[in-house]
Design an enzyme around this catalytic site. Structure first.
Site, PDB file in Angstrom:
ATOM      1  N   ASN A 108     -27.476 -26.623  -2.286  1.00  0.00           N
ATOM      2  CA  ASN A 108     -26.896 -27.962  -2.116  1.00  0.00           C
ATOM      3  C   ASN A 108     -25.384 -27.925  -1.931  1.00  0.00           C
ATOM      4  O   ASN A 108     -24.838 -28.607  -1.061  1.00  0.00           O
ATOM      5  CB  ASN A 108     -27.267 -28.853  -3.304  1.00  0.00           C
ATOM      6  CG  ASN A 108     -28.773 -29.088  -3.384  1.00  0.00           C
ATOM      7  OD1 ASN A 108     -29.507 -28.675  -2.488  1.00  0.00           O
ATOM      8  ND2 ASN A 108     -29.236 -29.722  -4.457  1.00  0.00           N
ATOM      9  N   THR A 153      -9.415 -58.630  35.350  1.00  0.00           N
ATOM     10  CA  THR A 153     -10.023 -59.143  34.124  1.00  0.00           C
ATOM     11  C   THR A 153     -11.288 -59.839  34.594  1.00  0.00           C
ATOM     12  O   THR A 153     -11.314 -60.403  35.696  1.00  0.00           O
ATOM     13  CB  THR A 153      -9.114 -60.151  33.375  1.00  0.00           C
ATOM     14  OG1 THR A 153      -8.903 -61.283  34.226  1.00  0.00           O
ATOM     15  CG2 THR A 153      -7.755 -59.552  33.024  1.00  0.00           C
ATOM     16  N   HIS A 154     -12.326 -59.768  33.801  1.00  0.00           N
ATOM     17  CA  HIS A 154     -13.643 -60.307  34.196  1.00  0.00           C
ATOM     18  C   HIS A 154     -14.119 -59.678  35.511  1.00  0.00           C
ATOM     19  O   HIS A 154     -14.890 -60.292  36.251  1.00  0.00           O
ATOM     20  CB  HIS A 154     -13.621 -61.841  34.335  1.00  0.00           C
ATOM     21  CG  HIS A 154     -12.985 -62.541  33.174  1.00  0.00           C
ATOM     22  ND1 HIS A 154     -13.698 -63.016  32.105  1.00  0.00           N
ATOM     23  CD2 HIS A 154     -11.674 -62.813  32.907  1.00  0.00           C
ATOM     24  CE1 HIS A 154     -12.865 -63.569  31.220  1.00  0.00           C
ATOM     25  NE2 HIS A 154     -11.632 -63.449  31.683  1.00  0.00           N
ATOM     26  N   SER A 281     -28.279 -37.222  47.904  1.00  0.00           N
ATOM     27  CA  SER A 281     -29.568 -37.856  47.680  1.00  0.00           C
ATOM     28  C   SER A 281     -30.626 -37.041  48.400  1.00  0.00           C
ATOM     29  O   SER A 281     -30.377 -36.491  49.473  1.00  0.00           O
ATOM     30  CB  SER A 281     -29.526 -39.286  48.225  1.00  0.00           C
ATOM     31  OG  SER A 281     -30.835 -39.723  48.540  1.00  0.00           O
ATOM     32  N   LYS A 287     -25.383 -40.006  51.252  1.00  0.00           N
ATOM     33  CA  LYS A 287     -24.959 -40.317  49.882  1.00  0.00           C
ATOM     34  C   LYS A 287     -24.102 -39.233  49.237  1.00  0.00           C
ATOM     35  O   LYS A 287     -24.329 -38.041  49.437  1.00  0.00           O
ATOM     36  CB  LYS A 287     -26.209 -40.545  48.993  1.00  0.00           C
ATOM     37  CG  LYS A 287     -26.980 -41.807  49.309  1.00  0.00           C
ATOM     38  CD  LYS A 287     -26.195 -43.092  49.097  1.00  0.00           C
ATOM     39  CE  LYS A 287     -26.029 -43.422  47.633  1.00  0.00           C
ATOM     40  NZ  LYS A 287     -27.293 -43.815  47.012  1.00  0.00           N
ATOM     41  N   GLU A 294     -21.831 -40.796  35.918  1.00  0.00           N
ATOM     42  CA  GLU A 294     -22.972 -41.591  35.438  1.00  0.00           C
ATOM     43  C   GLU A 294     -23.595 -40.973  34.193  1.00  0.00           C
ATOM     44  O   GLU A 294     -23.964 -41.672  33.245  1.00  0.00           O
ATOM     45  CB  GLU A 294     -24.028 -41.714  36.543  1.00  0.00           C
ATOM     46  CG  GLU A 294     -23.580 -42.606  37.690  1.00  0.00           C
ATOM     47  CD  GLU A 294     -24.552 -42.540  38.858  1.00  0.00           C
ATOM     48  OE1 GLU A 294     -25.217 -43.545  39.114  1.00  0.00           O
ATOM     49  OE2 GLU A 294     -24.648 -41.475  39.505  1.00  0.00           O
ATOM     50  N   GLN A 326     -31.190 -32.852   5.318  1.00  0.00           N
ATOM     51  CA  GLN A 326     -31.320 -31.773   6.302  1.00  0.00           C
ATOM     52  C   GLN A 326     -31.283 -32.324   7.731  1.00  0.00           C
ATOM     53  O   GLN A 326     -30.924 -31.617   8.664  1.00  0.00           O
ATOM     54  CB  GLN A 326     -32.638 -31.030   6.045  1.00  0.00           C
ATOM     55  CG  GLN A 326     -32.898 -29.882   6.985  1.00  0.00           C
ATOM     56  CD  GLN A 326     -34.042 -29.004   6.489  1.00  0.00           C
ATOM     57  OE1 GLN A 326     -33.928 -28.333   5.473  1.00  0.00           O
ATOM     58  NE2 GLN A 326     -35.157 -29.040   7.191  1.00  0.00           N
ATOM     59  N   LYS A 329     -27.923 -32.363  10.444  1.00  0.00           N
ATOM     60  CA  LYS A 329     -27.312 -31.313  11.279  1.00  0.00           C
ATOM     61  C   LYS A 329     -27.505 -31.524  12.769  1.00  0.00           C
ATOM     62  O   LYS A 329     -26.565 -31.383  13.558  1.00  0.00           O
ATOM     63  CB  LYS A 329     -27.841 -29.955  10.859  1.00  0.00           C
ATOM     64  CG  LYS A 329     -27.076 -29.385   9.701  1.00  0.00           C
ATOM     65  CD  LYS A 329     -27.865 -28.335   8.990  1.00  0.00           C
ATOM     66  CE  LYS A 329     -27.877 -28.545   7.506  1.00  0.00           C
ATOM     67  NZ  LYS A 329     -28.368 -29.824   7.010  1.00  0.00           N
TER      68      LYS A 329
HETATM   69  N1  ARG Z   1     -31.725 -26.662   4.706  1.00  0.00           N
HETATM   70  C1  ARG Z   1     -31.238 -27.512   3.697  1.00  0.00           C
HETATM   71  C2  ARG Z   1     -30.417 -28.639   4.321  1.00  0.00           C
HETATM   72  O1  ARG Z   1     -30.092 -28.520   5.414  1.00  0.00           O
HETATM   73  C3  ARG Z   1     -30.377 -26.748   2.737  1.00  0.00           C
HETATM   74  C4  ARG Z   1     -30.336 -27.329   1.365  1.00  0.00           C
HETATM   75  C5  ARG Z   1     -31.674 -27.218   0.770  1.00  0.00           C
HETATM   76  N2  ARG Z   1     -31.654 -27.577  -0.611  1.00  0.00           N
HETATM   77  C6  ARG Z   1     -32.766 -27.794  -1.265  1.00  0.00           C
HETATM   78  N3  ARG Z   1     -32.657 -28.109  -2.485  1.00  0.00           N
HETATM   79  N4  ARG Z   1     -33.944 -27.724  -0.691  1.00  0.00           N
HETATM   80  O2  ARG Z   1     -30.132 -29.620   3.695  1.00  0.00           O
END
Ligand code: ARG
Length: 463
Positions: A108, A153-154, A281, A287, A294, A326, A329
């Site tokens: 953690n 503007t607009h 295109s 084109k 875009e 988790q 990420k």
């Molecule tokens: N892979 C976990 C995460 O990204 C790591 C921490 C996991 N901790 C746990 N108590 N299971 O959050």
């Protein structure tokens, strides 16, 4: 299954492992994980919890694992769940001392640490990409300080500005983005190590020492450590802040992209995008589509979505760490990757974009763009602005009735809408003069814009 040893009699079902694993995406944190483990091992040695020989074996092992990963030779195992367990297990295979590394630490605080370390570096990279884009904008703006275009503007023609002034507006936005990132990096720059799973550790670990080793220090070199273990393991504010700064940056990029798309259309024709940044295109041979712009506009949706996903992820979590976290990420990585790609591609596209000065000049020659200046001229003759505005409005209506341009009205016609109009009324249609008169800071006048160009050249000078 290392994480379940002891308490559990069987490993999880295959499907469960696939559902819970994060190593497929968090292996990206390997450098930070090793960096953090080296600092933690040093703290353990200092606390007398590792002998010098054990510390040396751990450090050597971690460095070897780092080389193996960098070389693409490390075998990541899904059954070991995440980057942390993979590296720790590999270390313990190399040296029995590896089994002591997790002393006083939890995944953690480990994952919170890795992400802060990662984000700190990543922000520096995004900032450098932002600078590159700002330089490309400046380069395109500099020769166009007196290439007038209608300002809108607009999306209706409003008043004349220069192409440079329009482009410099984006430099301002990206500068605020730059500052926001600096702010975010500052708050990410605090060390959570030593918070354990939730309640710290009774072992005598020197948190400040670890923080200093990892560069979590203030401007005076004083270590910065988190002040509450429960907050430290469950706080993802720094991720949200980065994704919020990223979302706003994506919005700025999207607006710029929209301008480039409009300008490169035949209807505007203010710019020509380079072949390298347009696509053809499959059906219509003529084109030249602005796909890069875009997609930049389109990808902003993803980046905004990442922010929403994170906020939603966090809002109902009870204290403290929950596995939900988790999920942070991929949103973080996707925001960083998407933003950086958009910044780089937009910079590249701008560096090859040509301003079509003739088309700009033609559009800016619309005399109606100077209607406000006509009213301002009356104000100089002490006519109240509301009355002047009304008079010019009547002149515009008259010219429309006559099917003529505003600058084609006769003196008699001008005086029929307001007696204060004199022979010098035509002076208001002198575009160069009108733009010279706009001298205040922040205005599109020639001198004011040149001043801004000088300022930006100084700010963006490569160090
Ligand atoms: N892979 C976990 C995460 O990204 C790591 C921490 C996991 N901790 C746990 N108590 N299971 O959050």
């Amino acid at each position: 299954m290392v994480s379940r040893s002891g308490r559990f009699t069987s490993g999880p079902a295959r499907e469960v492992a696939a559902f819970t694993e994060s190593v497929s995406f968090d292996q990206r944190l390997w450098k930070q994980d090793i960096q953090g483990s080296l600092a933690h091992a040093d703290t353990l040695r200092q606390a007398g919890l590792l002998s010098s020989a054990e510390y040396a074996a751990i450090a050597k092992g971690l460095q070897a694992i780092g080389r193996e990963i960098a070389a693409g030779k490390f075998r990541w195992r899904q059954d070991l769940e995440d980057v942390h367990m993979n590296i720790e297990a590999a270390l313990t295979r190399r040296t029995p001392a590896g089994a002591r590394l997790h002393t006083g630490r939890s995944r953690n605080d480990q994952v919170a640490l890795d992400m802060r370390l990662w984000l700190r570096d990543e922000i520096a990279g995004v900032q450098s990409d932002l600078r590159t884009l700002q330089r490309a904008l400046l380069q395109l703006a500099a020769p166009n300080a007196e290439v007038w275009v209608p300002g809108y503007t607009h999306l209706q023609r409003a008043q004349p500005v220069s192409m440079a002034h329009h482009l410099l507006a984006y430099l301002e936005m990206f500068e605020r983005d730059f500052q926001r990132l600096a702010d975010c990096a500052d708050r990410a720059n605090v060390c959570p190590l030593g918070s354990g799973a939730i309640a710290g550790t009774p072992l005598p670990l020197d948190r400040e020492r670890a923080a200093r080793l990892l560069g979590f220090v203030d401007a005076q070199g004083k270590p910065r450590v988190t002040q509450n273990s429960m907050d430290a393991v469950s706080d993802r504010d720094f991720v949200v802040e980065f994704c919020a700064a990223g979302a706003l940056m994506a919005v700025h990029l999207s607006r710029l992209a929209e301008d480039l798309i409009l300008w490169s259309s035949r209807e505007f024709n203010f710019i020509r995008l380079d072949d390298a940044y347009t696509t053809g295109s499959s059906l219509m041979p003529q084109k030249r589509n602005p796909d890069i712009a875009e997609l930049t506009r389109g990808k902003s949706g993803r980046v905004i979505g990442n922010l929403m996903a994170l906020l939603t992820l966090l809002k109902g979590l009870p204290m403290t760490y929950n596995r939900d976290l988790q999920e942070d990420k991929q949103r973080l990585f996707d925001t960083a990757d998407t933003i950086r790609a958009c910044l780089r591609l937009t910079a590249g596209m701008l560096s090859k974009t040509r301003v079509n000065a003739a088309a700009c000049r033609q559009a800016a020659a619309d005399p109606a763009l100077l209607a406000t200046d006509l009213a301002d001229d009356l104000v100089r003759k002490r006519v109240p602005f509301r009355e002047a505005h009304h008079a010019v409005g009547r002149a515009v209506a008259l010219s429309e009735q006559l099917g003529a341009d505003l600058n084609q009205l006769t003196l008699k016609q001008w005086q029929s809408v307001h007696p204060a109009f004199q022979r010098d009324v035509t002076g208001a249609f002198d575009l160069a003069r009108a733009m010279q008169r706009r001298t205040a800071t922040g205005s599109p006048g020639s001198a004011a814009v040149k001043h801004q160009l000088t300022r930006w050249t100084r700010v963006l000078k490569p160090r």
